[in-house]
Structure formats: structure tokens, C-alpha cells
Design a protein around this motif. Structure first.
Motif, PDB file in Angstrom:
ATOM      1  N   SER A   2       0.838  -1.202   0.000  1.00 31.69           N
ATOM      2  CA  SER A   2       0.000   0.000   0.000  1.00 31.69           C
ATOM      3  C   SER A   2       0.875   1.255   0.000  1.00 31.69           C
ATOM      4  O   SER A   2       2.084   1.182   0.223  1.00 31.69           O
ATOM      5  N   THR A   3       0.223   2.413  -0.239  1.00 30.80           N
ATOM      6  CA  THR A   3       0.957   3.683  -0.216  1.00 30.80           C
ATOM      7  C   THR A   3       1.650   3.863   1.127  1.00 30.80           C
ATOM      8  O   THR A   3       2.837   4.201   1.191  1.00 30.80           O
ATOM      9  N   LEU A   4       0.897   3.604   2.193  1.00 32.96           N
ATOM     10  CA  LEU A   4       1.462   3.798   3.531  1.00 32.96           C
ATOM     11  C   LEU A   4       2.625   2.844   3.781  1.00 32.96           C
ATOM     12  O   LEU A   4       3.628   3.210   4.390  1.00 32.96           O
ATOM     13  N   THR A   7       5.577   4.177   1.922  1.00 32.15           N
ATOM     14  CA  THR A   7       6.070   5.353   2.633  1.00 32.15           C
ATOM     15  C   THR A   7       6.871   4.936   3.848  1.00 32.15           C
ATOM     16  O   THR A   7       7.989   5.415   4.076  1.00 32.15           O
ATOM     17  N   GLY A   8       6.295   4.005   4.626  1.00 32.84           N
ATOM     18  CA  GLY A   8       6.955   3.555   5.863  1.00 32.84           C
ATOM     19  C   GLY A   8       8.303   2.921   5.563  1.00 32.84           C
ATOM     20  O   GLY A   8       9.321   3.265   6.185  1.00 32.84           O
ATOM     21  N   ALA A  95       4.135   8.192  -2.405  1.00 29.21           N
ATOM     22  CA  ALA A  95       4.636   7.506  -1.211  1.00 29.21           C
ATOM     23  C   ALA A  95       6.099   7.862  -0.997  1.00 29.21           C
ATOM     24  O   ALA A  95       6.533   8.153   0.123  1.00 29.21           O
TER      25      ALA A  95
END
Lengths: 224, 229
Positions: A2-4, A7-8, A95
Motif C-alpha cells: 500500500s501507499t502507507l 512510505t513507511g 509515497a
């Protein structure tokens, strides 16, 4: 992923690299320390004067220091064509942008936490207004610097004179945010005016430019 | 196309000569400021043309990001350059007038400061265009143009609040300043002439930009052929 998730993962990678090398934080720290010392020699202010000029001084020092770190943001991804690999991967571009922005935000916040005591000591600062307002100004102001800074750093690595290009693009656009940070900080330190208008302006600035960055980053990343 | 350009240049020159005659000789002399007020006939139209150019730049840049047509990028580049020139004229004629009338060259008033920041933003736009490498220029410049245009209202808001204690500039032509009919007439004709001049500059620069683009792609094609051979 996922985008998150992306990003993480990207953020954790950047933070780990910074933790091991401490490139960005060391250069920013030393740079802003130099600015503090040089300004002190140049203006030689009394405690009363320094309360008036401190707002400008603090933010100019952080702005210059942030540029040092921002310039390194993307340069590291150019080595071994990491950025090209990212471009062909299905990961969402925003992201990556968010990870870089949050990373830079954390670096600059750490810098501010480390530098704040030095400002207090060297300029005999004592706030007349409530200190929590300074905290709000610092967080909103740092985001304003970093979100545009990360975006423009992404623009300027594509140009021929990378390192000079970033301040040339960033400073004109940052003028209203810088004005807001400086005036809000001065208002709180001197306790003479309310910083409410400036905090609102910073919030509007943050929202407008964060939205623009997220809207346009994909085009910039894929520019050929 | 070429014929249109050839006709429009002498027409614009004649129009400008006529309006200069109106502004410098026919228009009545202002009572308190004297002849220096005549700079107003150049100052305000320059500001209007600069604003118009920056607006065209914004629209063309947004259009480029959407459709990716080379023509809109050429228009964006042309209008930004012409806008910076007229904005510079605005910034130079302003202090020339302010020095005898206000007694100072410059004040950090909302309008003056906003104009200066506007000029800085579009100069950095031009610098970006100059230094961006190859095919990326258009996208990078268009993205920056959007940022610049979004910044202007925020700059104006922030500086108006910052400098409220300053008197607003004593500019004629507004609602409450009441321009004499003879002056208004000259002013409006000057406004038209400057608009025509600005559009002509953008048009010429746009054509030049299109030719540059054509030349560049021709070079690229030629190089490709060389490789394949």
C-alpha cells in the motif's frame, strides 16, 4: 504494497541511513551553529534587541541549514540509478515523496531541538508570551520549509547546477512562510502582539503547498 | 502568419507613437505632482500587461501539464519572459515617480513588495528554464509556474497584514482617486496600446520558441539517423 507501506519502508530506510552516517544532521548542526556565532558577532545585540531580532535570526539559520540537508535528499537516490528503478516500479510516487518529506521534517525538527538551547544561551532569550505557541509555529513552519524544499530539491537535481538551483527556487516561494514564521516568533517572544494571524497563514500555506506537491510530484518524477 | 506579423509591427509602433504624444503633450499637467505624474501612463499599463502575461503563463503551464502540447509550453515560456520585462518596467518607473512625490525611492508597502516578490518568482522560473536539462525542462518549468502563481495571493495577504500601518500608494485610476476625464481618456488609450504591445511581444517570442523547438527536434532526429546508420 500500500501507499502507507511504501512510505513507511522508504522512511525507515532513510532514517536508518541517516542514523548510521549522520551526514544531514551533522552538516546542518554545524552550519546553523556557524550562523548563530556569525550573527552574534555581526549584530552584537543586547538582551532586549536580541528578543526583537531572534525570530528572524532563528528562522534564517534554520532555512539555510535545511537547504544543506535538502540538497542531499535526492542526490543519494541518483547513485546506482535508484530513482530510475523507483520510476519503473509500481510503487506510488507520492509515497516516495511523503517518505522523503517526513524524513526531512524529522531531521530539521531534531536540529531545532538541539539548537534551541544554544539560541537561548547565546542570545539570552526569554519568552514573554506563551511558549507552546512557539511549538506550533515551529512545527507548521518547519513543514512549510520542508514540503516545498523536498519538492524543489526533486526539481533541481534534474538541472545542470543542482546545488545552487534549490535556494533559487525555494527562497522566492518561501517568502510568505518565512515572514509568517519570523513575525509569529517575534510576536510570542516580545509578547507585544498575537501570533494568531500568522499561525493561520502558515496553516493555509502548508495545506495549499502540500496539496500542490502531491498533485504535481508524479509529473516531476516521470519528467523525461 | 508572417504577413500578419509584418502588418502588426508598424501598426503597434504607430499606436505607441500616438499614445506617447497623448501622454507627454496632450494630457493636462497634474496640479500637485506636475509633469512627473505622466509616468503613470506607462507605469499602470506595464503592471497590467505583466499581470496578464503571468496569468497566461499559469494557464499555459496548467494546459501543458494536462495535454503535454509543445505549443502551450512555448506560450508559457514566451509570456513569462515578456511578463518579467514589463514587471521590471513597473518596478523601475515606480521609484522614479515615488522619489519626487513621496520623497522616498521605495517603501515595503503591500503592493510594492508583492510586485517585487512576483518578479523574483518569475525570474527564478526563467533561471529554471535555462538550467533544466533537455526534455525535462517543460514539465519542471510548468510545475514551478503553478507553485509561483499559487504563491502570489498568499504573499499579498501576508504583506498586507505585515505593513498595515503604511499608507496605501497614492495611485490614480482607482475608484476613489477620480481621474480627470482628459487624463482618463489618455490613460485608457495607453492601456490599449500597451496591451497590444505586450500581446505582440508574446506572439513574436512564441513563434521564436516554436522555431527553436522545431530546430531541436530536427537535430535530435538527425542524431538518431546517424546512430542507426
Amino acid at each position: 504494497m500500500s501507499t502507507l507501506g511504501v512510505t513507511g519502508a522508504s522512511l525507515v530506510k532513510d532514517l536508518r541511513m541517516e542514523w548510521r552516517s549522520k551526514d544531514a544532521i551533522n552538516s546542518m548542526l554545524f552550519f546553523s551553529l556557524l550562523v548563530v556565532v556569525i550573527f552574534s558577532f555581526a549584530f552584537n545585540p543586547t538582551a532586549e534587541e536580541s528578543r526583537r531580532i531572534a525570530g528572524g535570526l532563528i528562522w534564517v539559520a534554520f532555512l539555510f541549514a535545511a537547504v544543506v540537508a535538502l540538497n542531499q535528499t535526492w542526490a543519494r537516490e541518483l547513485r546506482n540509478q535508484v530513482l530510475d528503478a523507483y520510476r519503473v516500479s509500481p510503487a506510488p510516487p507520492n509515497a516516495l515523496f511523503l517518505a522523503k518529506t517526513v524524513g526531512n521534517f524529522l531531521f530539521v525538527v531534531v536540529l531545532e531541538i538541539l539548537m534551541a538551547p544554544l539560541f537561548v544561551v547565546f542570545y539570552e532569550l526569554r519568552s514573554v508570551g506563551p511558549v507552546w505557541q512557539l511549538l506550533v509555529v515551529a512545527l507548521l513552519g518547519t513543514w512549510a520549509l520542508v514540503v516545498n524544499g523536498t519538492f524543489f530539491a526533486g526539481l533541481s537535481i534534474r538541472t545542470r547546477n543542482r546545488e545552487i538551483m534549490l535556494p533559487l527556487l525555494l527562497f522566492p516561494i518561501t517568502i510568505p512562510a518565512l515572514l509568517a514564521m519570523v513575525d509569529a516568533t517575534t510576536s510570542v517572544l516580545t509578547g507585544e502582539a498575537s501570533p494568531d494571524f500568522w499561525i493561520k497563514l502558515l496553516a493555509v500555506y502548508d495545506i495549499v503547498f502540500t496539496a500542490l506537491c502531491l498533485l504535481l510530484f508524479e509529473s516531476v518524477l516521470n519528467a523525461e | 502568419m508572417k504577413k500578419l506579423t509584418l502588418i502588426s509591427v508598424p501598426i503597434t509602433v504607430a499606436l505607441l507613437a500616438y499614445t506617447s504624444y497623448l501622454a507627454l503633450i496632450v494630457a493636462p499637467t497634474e496640479q500637485t505632482m506636475g509633469d512627473v505624474q505622466r509616468i503613470f501612463y506607462y507605469h499602470v499599463p506595464s503592471g497590467w500587461v505583466a499581470g496578464l502575461c503571468f496569468f497566461i503563463n499559469f494557464v499555459a503551464s496548467a494546459l501543458y501539464l494536462w495535454k503535454r502540447s509543445p505549443a502551450s509550453d512555448a506560450l508559457a515560456a514566451a509570456s513569462a519572459e515578456v511578463g518579467v520585462v514589463f514587471c521590471a518596467v513597473l518596478l523601475i518607473t515606480g521609484p522614479l515617480w515615488a522619489r519626487p512625490v513621496w520623497g522616498i525611492w521605495w517603501t515595503w508597502d503591500a503592493r510594492l513588495t508583492t510586485t517585487l516578490v512576483l518578479w523574483l518568482i518569475y525570474v527564478s522560473y526563467l533561471v529554471l528554464r535555462r538550467f533544466a536539462a533537455g526534455g525535462q525542462t517543460q514539465v519542471l518549468a510548468a510545475a514551478f509556474a503553478i507553485f509561483g502563481f499559487a504563491d502570489v495571493p498568499i504573499v499579498y495577504m501576508s504583506i498586507r497584514w505585515f505593513r498595515t500601518q503604511h499608507p496605501s500608494p497614492v495611485m490614480g485610476g482607482g475608484e476613489n482617486s477620480g481621474l480627470a476625464p482628459a487624463m482618463l481618456h489618455v490613460f485608457l488609450i495607453n492601456l490599449v496600446a500597451f496591451t497590444v504591445l505586450g500581446i505582440l511581444f508574446v506572439w513574436l517570442r512564441y513563434q521564436l520558441q516554436m522555431q527553436e523547438q522545431a530546430l531541436e527536434s530536427a537535430h535530435a532526429q538527425l542524431a538518431l539517423k546517424g546512430v542507426s546508420r
